[in-house]
Design an enzyme around this catalytic site. Structure first.
Site, PDB file in Angstrom:
ATOM      1  NE  ARG A  54      22.347 -47.795 -46.511  1.00  0.00           N
ATOM      2  CZ  ARG A  54      21.553 -46.755 -46.244  1.00  0.00           C
ATOM      3  NH1 ARG A  54      20.531 -46.472 -47.058  1.00  0.00           N
ATOM      4  NH2 ARG A  54      21.754 -46.006 -45.186  1.00  0.00           N
ATOM      5  CB  VAL A 105      27.425 -41.656 -49.518  1.00  0.00           C
ATOM      6  CG1 VAL A 105      28.520 -40.707 -49.030  1.00  0.00           C
ATOM      7  CG2 VAL A 105      28.025 -42.742 -50.391  1.00  0.00           C
ATOM      8  CG  ASP A 106      23.634 -38.085 -48.760  1.00  0.00           C
ATOM      9  OD1 ASP A 106      24.806 -37.689 -48.929  1.00  0.00           O
ATOM     10  OD2 ASP A 106      22.707 -37.882 -49.575  1.00  0.00           O
ATOM     11  CD  GLU A 107      19.887 -42.847 -45.072  1.00  0.00           C
ATOM     12  OE1 GLU A 107      20.027 -44.087 -45.019  1.00  0.00           O
ATOM     13  OE2 GLU A 107      18.806 -42.302 -45.355  1.00  0.00           O
ATOM     14  N   GLY A 108      25.909 -42.443 -43.989  1.00  0.00           N
ATOM     15  CA  GLY A 108      27.097 -43.027 -43.361  1.00  0.00           C
ATOM     16  C   GLY A 108      27.598 -44.305 -43.985  1.00  0.00           C
TER      17      GLY A 108
END
Length: 442
Positions: free
Chosen positions: A336, A376-379
């Site tokens: 993103r 990063v935590d969400e991919g």
């Protein structure tokens, strides 16, 4: 430690580490049963029969019992940062660049060396000698890269064009082109060199702005102009060729997909042309083209391949060569955009003027860093890699700790530990200048 929580070893299934401590800490994706069995063998089993030391009886031996954990004990801060010490790849336990002892050699001051340390050093030397026999293995383990076939073909071309008594690596020296990096191995320069720490090899001919995706193989002597392979993944089958002038900044240009066209590009754009070598340059270009035809090398699809890569870019980054990370087509998970645009981020970073200026900027920088961590935590790990590279390209040492954190989470999630190891080594000793060889001067 469960398999899912282990870090990936940078060498994957081909890792030559033998001790249990290493295997317990790192995953080896695609590890074949027979390879795992090889690593389960003791260090003595790995040494060729002719080089094995005679076993001593328990009553006379002064060596301590085997403790494989000692082999992996980091000997430098760089190794500690990397989380592993590939000590058995031929690197000294002591100071960087120090040579190891031969089997029966004692320290010059006459002091007694610990028998277990002696044994480790001997094992390191034997494994280093084994790597030296195979260019592909040496380059893979020392530089964390696999060279494409055009690299080896170009070296053969240089040898065919070199007169008796001359050196292939000097073929282009009268036009200012110097072959470096992995070409130093091909020229035999590492065979008589002292042994270095792992990070030293990663930094060999790595210019100030070179990201881990880039590997220098040619330089215009005495300048910041350098050419090299660009890989979007550590062991990518498709490589590209890029150019940068470190004296002007961090911008890289993807110019081609093979070294033959890249050398032609150098001869056209960057060569030192004089009335005395103009004919020589024309002859070299003709010889390059002739070799490509005679060897049946595929070099005509470069423009199409570069165009296809452009379609895969998720962002440009400050170095302008762009970032390629896998993005799931339906969910778009993988990347993103950053919270700030490139222009906005550059304005913020331009205010950094030494360590004392950083605290006042954290109120605007911290939200950007936090947003990348959440991504990063969400991919969307590509966001963290982009921000790490933007900070890296800005060049301020005050940002190095942020780069370390962002690159660890980004490259780990991308399953690219090779890029992470290279970047960490660079940050440990990031140098400006134009002579970036680790080899001692003759």
């Amino acid at each position: 430690m469960s398999e899912s929580k282990k870090e990936d070893c940078k060498y994957g299934a081909d890792c030559y580490q033998k001790n249990p401590a290493h295997k317990a800490k790192y995953n080896h994706p695609g590890d074949a049963p027979n390879e795992a069995a090889k690593r389960d063998r003791s260090p003595d089993d790995q040494v060729p029969e002719a080089n094995k030391r005679p076993k001593e009886s328990p009553s006379t031996s002064q060596e301590p019992k085997e403790n494989p954990t000692n082999i992996d004990a980091p000997s430098t801060s760089a190794q500690a940062d990397e989380g592993e010490n590939h000590g058995n790849d031929g690197n000294a336990s002591g100071a960087s660049g120090s040579a190891l002892l031969n089997e029966d050699e004692l320290p010059p001051d006459g002091s007694v060396i610990d028998p277990w340390e002696h044994r480790i050093r001997f094992s390191q030397m034997q494994e280093y000698k084994q790597l030296l026999r195979d260019p592909k293995l040496f380059i893979k383990y020392k530089f964390c890269a696999e060279m494409p076939e055009d690299f080896y073909s170009f070296w053969e071309f240089c040898k065919t064009q070199t007169k008796e008594g001359a050196k292939p690596e000097c073929l282009f020296e009268n036009v200012g082109l110097q072959l470096v990096g992995p070409f130093d191995y091909m020229a035999g320069k590492f065979h008589d060199a002292p042994l270095y720490e792992p990070g030293d090899y990663y930094r060999h001919w790595r210019f100030f702005y070179d990201p881990p995706e880039f590997q220098t193989v040619m330089v215009k002597k005495g300048t910041g102009i350098h050419y090299g392979y660009w890989r979007d993944t550590p062991f990518a089958k498709q490589c590209y060729f890029a150019r940068n002038d470190a004296s002007k900044g961090c911008q890289f240009s993807i110019i081609d997909t093979n070294i033959f066209n890249a050398v032609s590009h150098f001869l056209d754009k960057d060569a030192d042309v004089t009335p005395f070598n103009r004919t020589k340059i024309g002859a070299l270009k003709k010889s390059l083209q002739g070799w490509v035809v005679d060897q049946g090398l595929e070099v005509t699809n470069a423009a199409e391949l570069i165009k296809n890569r452009q379609k895969m870019l998720v962002c440009k980054t400050f170095h302008t060569a762009g970032l390629v990370v896998p993005v799931e087509p339906k969910t778009k998970i993988g990347y993103r955009p950053l919270m700030q645009t490139d222009a906005e981020l550059k304005k913020i970073l331009a205010k950094i003027d030494g360590p004392e200026s950083l605290p006042s900027l954290m109120n605007v920088l911290q939200p950007v860093i936090t947003a990348a961590s959440i991504a990063v935590d969400e991919g969307d790990y590509g966001t963290s890699i982009e921000l790490a590279m933007d900070f890296y390209c800005h060049g301020s040492p005050e940002l190095h700790n942020f780069i370390r954190h962002l690159s660890v989470v980004g490259y780990t999630e991308a399953r690219q530990p090779q890029f992470l190891a290279i970047l960490k080594a660079q940050l440990d000793n990031r140098r400006k200048g134009f002579d970036l060889s680790i080899l001692e001067k003759a």
